[in-house]
Design a protein around this motif. Structure first.
Motif, short mmCIF file in Angstrom:
data_model
loop_
_atom_site.label_atom_id
_atom_site.label_comp_id
_atom_site.label_asym_id
_atom_site.label_seq_id
_atom_site.Cartn_x
_atom_site.Cartn_y
_atom_site.Cartn_z
N ALA A 52 54.41 55.79 74.21
CA ALA A 52 54.26 57.19 73.83
C ALA A 52 55.18 57.59 72.68
N LEU A 53 56.39 57.06 72.64
CA LEU A 53 57.38 57.49 71.66
C LEU A 53 57.41 56.64 70.40
N ALA A 54 57.14 55.35 70.54
CA ALA A 54 57.27 54.45 69.39
C ALA A 54 55.98 53.73 69.04
N GLY A 55 54.96 53.90 69.83
CA GLY A 55 53.69 53.23 69.55
C GLY A 55 53.57 51.87 70.18
N SER A 56 54.71 51.24 70.49
CA SER A 56 54.70 49.93 71.14
C SER A 56 56.05 49.71 71.82
N THR A 57 56.01 48.90 72.86
CA THR A 57 57.25 48.62 73.59
C THR A 57 58.21 47.79 72.74
N ASP A 58 57.70 46.92 71.88
CA ASP A 58 58.57 46.10 71.03
C ASP A 58 59.39 46.97 70.08
N SER A 59 58.74 47.94 69.45
CA SER A 59 59.46 48.83 68.53
C SER A 59 60.48 49.67 69.28
N TYR A 60 60.09 50.15 70.45
CA TYR A 60 60.98 51.00 71.23
C TYR A 60 62.20 50.23 71.73
N LEU A 61 61.99 48.96 72.07
CA LEU A 61 63.11 48.13 72.54
C LEU A 61 64.21 48.05 71.48
N GLN A 62 63.84 47.95 70.21
CA GLN A 62 64.84 47.82 69.15
C GLN A 62 65.71 49.07 69.07
N MET A 63 65.14 50.23 69.38
CA MET A 63 65.92 51.46 69.40
C MET A 63 66.66 51.64 70.72
N LEU A 64 66.01 51.25 71.82
CA LEU A 64 66.52 51.57 73.15
C LEU A 64 67.70 50.70 73.56
N VAL A 65 67.65 49.40 73.29
CA VAL A 65 68.66 48.48 73.83
C VAL A 65 70.09 48.86 73.44
N PRO A 66 70.38 49.17 72.16
CA PRO A 66 71.76 49.59 71.84
C PRO A 66 72.19 50.83 72.62
N GLY A 67 71.28 51.80 72.77
CA GLY A 67 71.61 53.00 73.53
C GLY A 67 71.84 52.72 75.00
N ILE A 68 71.02 51.83 75.58
CA ILE A 68 71.19 51.47 76.99
C ILE A 68 72.51 50.74 77.20
N MET A 69 72.95 49.96 76.21
CA MET A 69 74.25 49.31 76.30
C MET A 69 75.36 50.35 76.50
N VAL A 70 75.31 51.40 75.70
CA VAL A 70 76.32 52.46 75.81
C VAL A 70 76.20 53.19 77.14
N MET A 71 74.98 53.52 77.51
CA MET A 71 74.75 54.27 78.75
C MET A 71 75.25 53.51 79.97
N ASN A 72 74.93 52.23 80.05
CA ASN A 72 75.33 51.46 81.23
C ASN A 72 76.83 51.20 81.28
N ILE A 73 77.46 51.00 80.13
CA ILE A 73 78.91 50.83 80.12
C ILE A 73 79.60 52.11 80.57
N LEU A 74 79.08 53.25 80.11
CA LEU A 74 79.67 54.53 80.52
C LEU A 74 79.52 54.74 82.02
N GLN A 75 78.35 54.38 82.56
CA GLN A 75 78.16 54.52 84.00
C GLN A 75 79.02 53.52 84.78
N ALA A 76 79.19 52.31 84.23
CA ALA A 76 80.03 51.32 84.91
C ALA A 76 81.49 51.75 84.92
N SER A 77 81.89 52.56 83.95
CA SER A 77 83.29 52.95 83.87
C SER A 77 83.72 53.86 85.01
#
Length: 257
Positions: A52-77
């Motif tokens: 819905a947001l990027a047209g394909s999961t592959d394109s969205y992954l390139q944007m999402l993964v760096p953000g998820i890295m930050v999100m999960n580290i913050l939650q782990a903290s």
């Protein structure tokens, strides 16, 4: 004397960090939040929003993964504060107080021990993301810098968790409070969507949020693009987090024990 005290505090902090690492070895279920949570968030958001947001999961992954890295580290903290509160509740800190160690050593040790959890979180996330189709567009040096920056971010912001852990009475209260603080911080950012479509007041915050800035810095490091601006902003937030929450955590610890 101050140099001697600092050296003493660092040595004692590393000794208690090893204690924390041994606890993880004996109870590996403590790593569930940094192994299962990254996978769940990555899979869920990729396949819910990717098309819905990027047209394909592959394109969205390139944007999402760096953000998820930050999100999960913050939650782990937030685990550092919960575990410290548990130790205080069980009387472990009474033993520390009777030992000839630096007063800040238990706090520093708990924070340093979290590095193991952060490394596990990043490795699991990147392995699963690669299987799903994510690809680093730069090189191994940039990947290592991105991982190191993310770990440093977690170490800086976990002092907020330590402060809350020393301030509140029970581990359940600490976990609840950190959840209330972290969720708006992560979702009110550009981790999942760009900020252009947000209301003006939310966009103004999201553009300067530490989560957004570090996500953009990691996107530049992993996908190519601008790095200097968001990296500078991230470092300012990290220094500010330590400058504010380390003294507060130490003060709350002395009041508590």
């Amino acid at each position: 004397m101050s140099t001697i005290a600092l050296d003493r505090g660092v040595r004692h902090g590393f000794s208690l960090a090893w204690r924390g690492i041994l606890k993880i070895r004996k109870n590996p279920e403590q790593l569930m939040d940094v192994t299962l949570a990254p996978i769940i968030f990555l899979v869920m958001f990729t396949y819910l929003f990717g098309g819905a947001l990027a047209g394909s999961t592959d394109s969205y992954l390139q944007m999402l993964v760096p953000g998820i890295m930050v999100m999960n580290i913050l939650q782990a903290s937030m685990t550092a504060g919960v575990q410290l509160n548990t130790d205080v509740s069980k009387g472990v800190f009474d033993r520390f107080r009777s030992m000839p160690i630096a007063r800040s050593a238990p706090l520093v040790g708990a924070v340093l021990a979290d590095v193991v959890r952060y490394v596990v979180c990043i490795v699991v996330l990147l392995v699963v993301a690669t299987i799903m189709g994510f690809r680093v567009q730069t090189g191994p040096v940039e990947l290592l810098v991105a991982a190191g920056l993310t770990i440093a971010f977690g170490l800086c912001f976990c002092w907020a968790s330590v402060f809350v852990g020393m301030l509140l009475k029970t581990p359940q209260a600490v976990q609840g409070m950190m959840f209330v603080l972290i969720m708006p911080l992560t979702f009110g950012s550009n981790v999942f969507v760009g900020t252009d479509t947000m209301p003006g007041w939310l966009k103004a915050w999201a553009d300067i949020s530490p989560v957004s800035l570090l996500s953009d810095a990691l996107r530049g490091l992993l996908n190519g693009g601008a790095i200097a601006g968001p990296l500078t902003g991230s470092l300012v937030w990290m220094v500010a987090a330590v400058a504010v929450f380390f003294p507060l955590a130490t003060w709350a610890y002395r009041k508590r024990v």
